[in-house]
Design a protein around this motif. Structure first.
Motif, mmCIF file in Angstrom:
data_model
loop_
_atom_site.group_PDB
_atom_site.id
_atom_site.type_symbol
_atom_site.label_atom_id
_atom_site.label_comp_id
_atom_site.label_asym_id
_atom_site.label_seq_id
_atom_site.Cartn_x
_atom_site.Cartn_y
_atom_site.Cartn_z
ATOM 1 N N SER A 1 0.817 -1.218 0.000
ATOM 2 C CA SER A 1 0.000 0.000 0.000
ATOM 3 C C SER A 1 0.850 1.267 0.000
ATOM 4 O O SER A 1 0.428 2.294 -0.524
ATOM 5 N N SER A 2 2.065 1.199 0.572
ATOM 6 C CA SER A 2 2.914 2.396 0.558
ATOM 7 C C SER A 2 3.388 2.690 -0.864
ATOM 8 O O SER A 2 3.529 3.858 -1.253
ATOM 9 N N ALA B 1 0.411 4.141 -2.703
ATOM 10 C CA ALA B 1 0.208 5.528 -2.256
ATOM 11 C C ALA B 1 1.223 6.455 -2.911
ATOM 12 O O ALA B 1 0.908 7.602 -3.260
ATOM 13 N N VAL C 1 0.002 7.172 -6.363
ATOM 14 C CA VAL C 1 -1.158 8.069 -6.317
ATOM 15 C C VAL C 1 -0.685 9.514 -6.110
ATOM 16 O O VAL C 1 -1.144 10.444 -6.783
ATOM 17 N N LYS D 1 -1.071 12.568 -8.804
ATOM 18 C CA LYS D 1 -1.691 13.858 -8.446
ATOM 19 C C LYS D 1 -0.725 15.002 -8.738
ATOM 20 O O LYS D 1 -1.135 16.083 -9.178
ATOM 21 N N SER E 1 -7.803 -2.418 -5.706
ATOM 22 C CA SER E 1 -7.819 -1.068 -5.129
ATOM 23 C C SER E 1 -8.642 -0.092 -5.963
ATOM 24 O O SER E 1 -8.724 1.089 -5.620
ATOM 25 N N LEU F 1 -7.851 1.127 -8.681
ATOM 26 C CA LEU F 1 -6.974 2.154 -9.248
ATOM 27 C C LEU F 1 -6.609 1.837 -10.700
ATOM 28 O O LEU F 1 -5.934 2.624 -11.352
ATOM 29 N N VAL G 1 -7.974 4.453 -12.656
ATOM 30 C CA VAL G 1 -7.442 5.796 -12.371
ATOM 31 C C VAL G 1 -6.128 6.023 -13.124
ATOM 32 O O VAL G 1 -5.904 7.084 -13.703
ATOM 33 N N GLU H 1 1.477 -5.693 5.480
ATOM 34 C CA GLU H 1 0.749 -4.464 5.830
ATOM 35 C C GLU H 1 0.565 -4.344 7.346
ATOM 36 O O GLU H 1 0.681 -3.246 7.908
ATOM 37 N N ARG I 1 4.720 1.981 11.666
ATOM 38 C CA ARG I 1 4.259 3.367 11.469
ATOM 39 C C ARG I 1 3.457 3.902 12.645
ATOM 40 O O ARG I 1 3.636 5.044 13.057
ATOM 41 N N LEU J 1 -12.851 3.074 -1.320
ATOM 42 C CA LEU J 1 -12.046 2.767 -2.500
ATOM 43 C C LEU J 1 -12.431 3.606 -3.721
ATOM 44 O O LEU J 1 -11.699 3.645 -4.708
ATOM 45 N N VAL K 1 -9.878 8.547 -4.615
ATOM 46 C CA VAL K 1 -8.469 8.374 -4.970
ATOM 47 C C VAL K 1 -7.606 9.276 -4.115
ATOM 48 O O VAL K 1 -7.589 10.489 -4.287
ATOM 49 N N PRO L 1 -3.798 8.951 -1.400
ATOM 50 C CA PRO L 1 -2.777 8.054 -0.852
ATOM 51 C C PRO L 1 -3.216 7.495 0.502
ATOM 52 O O PRO L 1 -3.866 8.188 1.286
ATOM 53 N N GLY L 2 -2.882 6.255 0.762
ATOM 54 C CA GLY L 2 -3.130 5.666 2.082
ATOM 55 C C GLY L 2 -4.484 5.020 2.230
ATOM 56 O O GLY L 2 -5.378 5.182 1.386
ATOM 57 N N LEU M 1 -5.231 1.764 2.258
ATOM 58 C CA LEU M 1 -5.484 0.506 1.550
ATOM 59 C C LEU M 1 -5.110 -0.729 2.364
ATOM 60 O O LEU M 1 -5.661 -1.803 2.151
ATOM 61 N N GLY M 2 -4.166 -0.564 3.273
ATOM 62 C CA GLY M 2 -3.651 -1.709 4.027
ATOM 63 C C GLY M 2 -4.734 -2.508 4.728
ATOM 64 O O GLY M 2 -4.720 -3.741 4.712
ATOM 65 N N PHE N 1 -6.458 -4.784 2.378
ATOM 66 C CA PHE N 1 -5.651 -5.952 2.027
ATOM 67 C C PHE N 1 -5.683 -6.989 3.154
ATOM 68 O O PHE N 1 -5.713 -8.197 2.911
#
Lengths: 109, 154
Positions: A55-56, A59, A62, A66, A91, A93, A96, B60, B67, B110, B113, B115-116, B118-119, B122
């Motif tokens: 996911s990182s 991201a 994405v 942008k 996802s 995406l 996208v 994840e 994090r 979902l 659009v 970032p972030g 999504l984990g 999953f």
């Protein structure tokens, strides 16, 4: 993860090799944001050598997308393996990002 | 070398497999976690498509520990225990970081659009049970279970 840059038909090709995860994605982000700052109008990401993405990594792309869209640029991707494509599809995406099979398809679209 | 402990007890008679590893909370060790996860899943007879989902989900979950629980401190411990039985594939992830607030953990919409976020999607895709152990006083213990029915992976 390794990143190689080359020129192709007026675009910058970012070839990514290996696994994109929490450890490696900052390096990828630096590279993408470098081109965003330079306002490169066409970024083409070669996914052929990417064996894993988390996911990182998603991201990071994405954020990169942008960034290029903010000045009217484009980011295209090609060569995604089925397992990587499945992650983009899950996802939502895949609709996208501009995703192509080959670099020719990406450049001719 | 930051792999403090690797114990593999393949209990052939009972069909149980137990593996325990402990790694430092540095992102560079996520590759090691993925390798162990997918290897244990392979030993369990899990099909490749399911193994890939499980690998991503455990990665994840450990990234979340780095994090959020440890706020990026790379010198802490993450314990990961795998147990495979007739019932399924269980992963227990232990940390000693900041308490998670399970009620606040949810993946992003979902259709948006950004970032972030999504984990969590999953993790929930790969595992039937995703549960924090409320009895653990210091840190977090996350239970992840992929069930199987009649010996087959769902």
């Amino acid at each position: 993860m390794e990143i190689n840059i080359r020129e192709y038909k007026g675009g910058k090709v970012i070839e990514v090799l290996g696994e994109i995860d929490l450890y490696s994605s900052p390096l990828l982000r630096n590279q993408l944001m470098f081109f965003v700052k330079k306002k490169e109008s066409l970024l083409i990401v070669d996914f052929g050598g990417v064996s894993y993405i988390d996911s990182s990594g998603i991201a990071t792309f994405v954020e990169g997308l942008k960034g290029v869209m903010s000045f009217g640029g484009k980011m295209k991707m090609f060569g995604l393996r089925p397992a990587i494509m499945e992650i983009f599809s899950f996802s939502k995406l895949d609709k996208v990002f501009d995703i192509y099979g080959t670099i020719e398809d990406a450049c001719n679209s | 070398m930051t792999l403090h402990c690797l114990r593999l007890n393949g209990l052939a008679d009972t069909g149980k497999i137990r593996v325990t590893i402990k790694v430092l909370s540095h992102p560079r060790y996520l590759a090691l976690v993925r390798t162990v996860t997918v290897t244990v899943a392979e030993i369990s007879g899990m099909p490749k498509s399911v193994r890939e989902h499980v690998k991503l989900a455990v990665d994840e979950a450990c990234a979340n520990v780095i994090r959020h629980a440890y706020r990026g401190d790379s010198g802490k411990n993450i314990g990961i225990r795998y147990e495979v039985s007739e019932k399924g594939f269980e992963v227990v992830i232990d940390d000693e970081g900041l308490k998670a607030a399970p009620e606040k953990i949810k993946g992003r919409d979902l259709s948006k659009v950004k970032p972030g976020g999504l984990g969590t999607h999953f993790i929930r895709r790969a595992f039937d049970i995703v549960k924090f152990d409320a009895r653990k006083k210091k840190g977090n213990r996350l239970h992840l279970v992929r069930q199987r029915k009649d010996g087959k992976w769902k």
